[in-house]
Design a protein around this motif. Structure first.
Motif, short mmCIF file in Angstrom:
data_model
loop_
_atom_site.label_atom_id
_atom_site.label_comp_id
_atom_site.label_asym_id
_atom_site.label_seq_id
_atom_site.Cartn_x
_atom_site.Cartn_y
_atom_site.Cartn_z
N LYS A 1 2.72 3.76 -5.30
CA LYS A 1 1.23 3.27 -5.84
C LYS A 1 0.36 4.47 -6.77
N VAL B 1 1.50 -6.12 -5.07
CA VAL B 1 1.93 -5.65 -3.69
C VAL B 1 3.35 -4.92 -4.19
N LEU B 2 3.39 -3.56 -4.01
CA LEU B 2 4.56 -2.90 -4.55
C LEU B 2 5.65 -2.86 -3.31
N VAL B 3 6.67 -3.15 -3.63
CA VAL B 3 7.90 -2.99 -2.51
C VAL B 3 9.14 -2.13 -2.92
N ASP B 4 9.61 -1.63 -1.97
CA ASP B 4 10.84 -0.77 -2.09
C ASP B 4 11.93 -1.76 -1.12
N ASN C 1 9.58 -2.08 -7.14
CA ASN C 1 9.52 -0.78 -7.85
C ASN C 1 11.12 -0.25 -7.49
N VAL D 1 4.43 -9.67 -6.61
CA VAL D 1 4.90 -8.86 -5.85
C VAL D 1 5.89 -7.97 -7.10
N GLY E 1 -1.65 0.96 2.49
CA GLY E 1 -1.36 -0.56 3.12
C GLY E 1 -1.94 -0.81 4.48
N VAL F 1 5.71 4.29 -1.73
CA VAL F 1 6.32 3.12 -2.64
C VAL F 1 6.12 3.11 -4.10
N GLY G 1 0.72 -0.95 -1.02
CA GLY G 1 2.11 -1.09 -0.48
C GLY G 1 2.33 0.00 0.41
N SER H 1 5.97 -3.81 3.81
CA SER H 1 5.42 -4.54 3.00
C SER H 1 4.79 -5.99 3.61
#
Ligand code: GTP
Ligand code: MG
Lengths: 136, 206
Positions: free
Chosen positions: B38, B120-123, B149, B146, B100, B36, B32, B130
């Motif tokens: 990780k 896949v970490l997303v904000d 967070n 996905v 990333g 974010v 990510g 991302s």
């Protein structure tokens, strides 16, 4: 929702398996200094080691071992991944790989290959992982 | 704590040693954008104190890169955090929190190719950071889920809206999480594993 919009991509032909290795080799030729410090035989073949290949020592460090080799052998008295060796020894992954290539050739360590993703992943393996996670 | 002499190199604590029966490892990648979560996620589920592996590269090693200006010749160090979860006495799972930017990935042979899958970490405040990584995973055929967070001041969107914005097919799970909580991070990993299992089941039927 006012967010930017992504477009999905499709799978392309996978890179040739040695593409990463070629890039790595190229990087190394440009930076020979580092290799001469610890890396051993800069022109030699590197063993195919993954970050999570488990390494186990097969013998105590011989008198001829370099300090790095001896430290590595002591660390993997119990199985330890290449990534963990890199972390504890504070050496870059590529340097640890080079050290291990020599130790493997000398029969001083054993390498236990990881299980990698397959087109059809093993369902038993995934079930084991699920059960392991559920216990956390 | 045991008192070791100062010349002893750091190594795993006694309780962090793997049993001799440990036969093989698998890996999952947590990827990510910058900041974010990780590292936090790796730390919250790992059974060992999270560790860092590094790789050094030179300008030449990243020659294909476009935004890395040709002015500097200095070596760049890229760090990757990782943690570990023992699954059985024979099987170990490693989690890698990976930058990333794809330009770094080649440094770790087969990091993505061999991984079971990726998170896949997303904000939601910066969804677009991302986008590229998801595209790269799609191109490489790496299955992923996905995980959103949930930062306190981040906007909340219905999953359907997120799915549309991310252009993700219905079968790819999108879940909320708080990576600081172990149970929440564990649930994300379980979601990924179930998803991989469903893919495997489909593959076996086909
Ligand atoms: N409020 C809140 N803060 C979080 C959450 N997850 C992470 N943080 C904080 O956000 C910051 C960034 O988290 P990291 O885990 O370092 O993110 P990262 O993705 O590893 O960042 P880089 O490695 O720098 O790209 C840290 O200060 C965390 O404590 C969350 O779920 N909620
Ligand atoms: Mg981090």
């Amino acid at each position: 929702m006012t967010a930017p919009q992504r477009r999905r991509r499709t799978s392309r032909q996978p890179d040739p398996p040695d593409a990463g290795e070629a890039a790595r080799k190229e990087g190394e030729t440009q930076n020979p200094e580092r290799l001469f410090v610890i890396g051993g035989d800069a022109d030699g073949e590197r063993a195919a080691l993954d970050l999570v290949t488990l390494i186990v020592a097969r013998a105590d460090p011989p008198a001829s071992a370099t300090p790095e080799q001896a430290a590595l052998l002591r660390l993997c008295a119990a199985p330890l991944s290449v990534a963990e060796l890199s972390a504890y020894l504070r050496l870059p992954f590529s340097v640890v790989t080079a050290l291990l290539t020599d130790l493997l050739a000398a029969g001083l360590v054993q390498a236990r290959a990881p299980i990698v993703r397959q087109t059809v992943a093993d369902r038993n393996l995934l079930e084991a992982v699920m059960h392991g996670l559920q216990k956390l | 704590m045991d008192c070791k002499s100062s010349d002893t190199l750091p190594g795993p604590r006694t309780e962090d040693r793997l049993p001799h029966t440990a036969e093989a490892a698998v890996k999952i990648v947590i990827v990510g954008g910058f900041g974010v979560g990780k590292t936090t996620m790796v730390g919250s589920v790992s059974e060992i104190r999270p560790l860092t592996t590094e790789e050094t590269m030179t300008q030449a090693g990243i020659g294909v890169d476009d935004d890395y200006g040709s002015a500097s010749k200095t070596a760049t160090t890229v760090a990757m955090d990782f943690g570990r979860i023992s699954i059985t006495d024979e099987l170990v799972l490693y989690l890698f929190g990976t930058p990333g930017q794809e330009r770094f990935w080649f440094l770790w042979n087969g990091l993505f190719e061999g991984a079971l899958g990726a998170v896949v970490l997303v904000d939601t405040r910066r969804l677009e950071v991302s986008f590229d990584v998801m595209g790269r995973l799609e191109e490489r055929g790496v299955p992923f889920v996905v995980a959103v967070n949930s930062f306190p001041d981040a906007p909340r969107h219905p999953v359907a809206d997120l799915r549309a914005a991310l252009d993700l097919p219905e079968e790819i799970p999108i879940v909320d999480c708080d990576v600081r909580r172990r149970a929440s991070s564990r649930d994300v990993l379980l979601t990924l594993t179930r998803f991989l299992h469903s893919l495997a089941a489909k593959g076996a039927l086909a």
